[in-house]
Design a protein around this motif. Structure first.
Motif, mmCIF file in Angstrom:
data_model
loop_
_atom_site.group_PDB
_atom_site.id
_atom_site.type_symbol
_atom_site.label_atom_id
_atom_site.label_comp_id
_atom_site.label_asym_id
_atom_site.label_seq_id
_atom_site.Cartn_x
_atom_site.Cartn_y
_atom_site.Cartn_z
ATOM 1 N N GLY A 152 12.526 -21.003 25.118
ATOM 2 C CA GLY A 152 11.728 -20.712 26.308
ATOM 3 C C GLY A 152 12.588 -20.362 27.505
ATOM 4 N N SER A 156 12.530 -16.920 29.440
ATOM 5 C CA SER A 156 12.309 -16.956 30.887
ATOM 6 C C SER A 156 13.345 -16.124 31.624
ATOM 7 N N THR A 161 10.126 -14.588 34.104
ATOM 8 C CA THR A 161 8.875 -15.339 34.205
ATOM 9 C C THR A 161 9.162 -16.750 33.716
ATOM 10 N N CYS A 162 8.262 -17.658 33.963
ATOM 11 C CA CYS A 162 8.494 -19.021 33.494
ATOM 12 C C CYS A 162 7.165 -19.658 33.107
ATOM 13 N N GLY A 163 6.941 -19.764 31.819
ATOM 14 C CA GLY A 163 5.721 -20.387 31.321
ATOM 15 C C GLY A 163 5.623 -21.852 31.695
ATOM 16 N N ALA A 166 4.443 -22.106 35.187
ATOM 17 C CA ALA A 166 3.008 -21.815 35.252
ATOM 18 C C ALA A 166 2.190 -23.035 34.835
ATOM 19 N N LEU A 167 2.657 -23.756 33.823
ATOM 20 C CA LEU A 167 1.955 -24.972 33.400
ATOM 21 C C LEU A 167 2.092 -26.083 34.439
#
Length: 192
Positions: A152, A156, A161-163, A166-167
């Motif tokens: 991840g 990223s 982007t960074c999941g 976001a969570l």
């Protein structure tokens, strides 16, 4: 005059009085310190604010800021896809503060939360350690947790982007209430 895609801290300082500044960090981060006059519209709420942002852009230039510039670049991309011209602050509020410029803090706001980057580092590190420990003490398959976080982080970095961010932004201490966003949008409509 068209707005450049990025403004330096010096350009921003000189033009702050003529810009509508939108901070796309979480409410907790915003409360911890933001550019003078900035309004808080978290990145996950930008779509909801499109109409108001389009009207603000018709009245003047919009500067989008975040902690380091990554979320503001994402917000600028979303806005550009919807026909709204914006700029981002190079280096974000971190660069602004590093240059010695004042950050305003929201009076009467709850305690400021950690910046999103710090929250991501803590969460990623905790899950990696947990995966390694469980892999050693319980079953080697738990090391998949650590590998998943590593993958991840690589994704990223490659996609900017960074999941995980976001969570984490969906946690209660990072969320804005509907009433808070409505008040921000009303203040945005009332500008200029």
């Amino acid at each position: 005059m068209t707005t450049p895609s990025a403004l330096s801290t010096h350009e921003t300082r000189d033009r702050l009085h003529e810009l509508t500044v939108i901070d796309v960090r979480t409410p907790g981060e915003y409360a911890g310190g933001h550019l003078p006059g900035a309004l808080n519209i978290p990145l996950d709420q930008v779509q909801r604010a499109l109409t108001n942002l389009r009207q603000a852009a018709d009245r003047g230039e919009i500067l989008i800021v975040c902690a380091s510039g990554a979320r503001s670049e994402n917000a600028c991309r979303i806005l550009a896809e919807n026909g709204i011209a914006t700029a981002t602050l190079s280096g974000g509020t971190s660069a602004w503060a590093a240059e010695g410029h004042d950050l305003h803090r929201t009076q009467g706001s709850p305690r400021a939360t950690w910046g999103m980057e710090r929250q991501v580092r803590l969460t990623a590190g905790t899950v990696v350690l947990l995966g390694l420990l469980l892999g050693l003490l319980v079953h080697p398959a738990f090391q998949i947790l650590s590998a998943g976080i590593a993958a991840g982080l690589v994704f990223s970095a490659l996609t900017n982007t960074c999941g995980m961010a976001a969570l984490l932004a969906k946690l209660p201490h990072n969320r804005t209430g509907a009433a808070d966003l409505d008040a921000t949008l009303a203040a945005l409509r009332g500008r200029r």
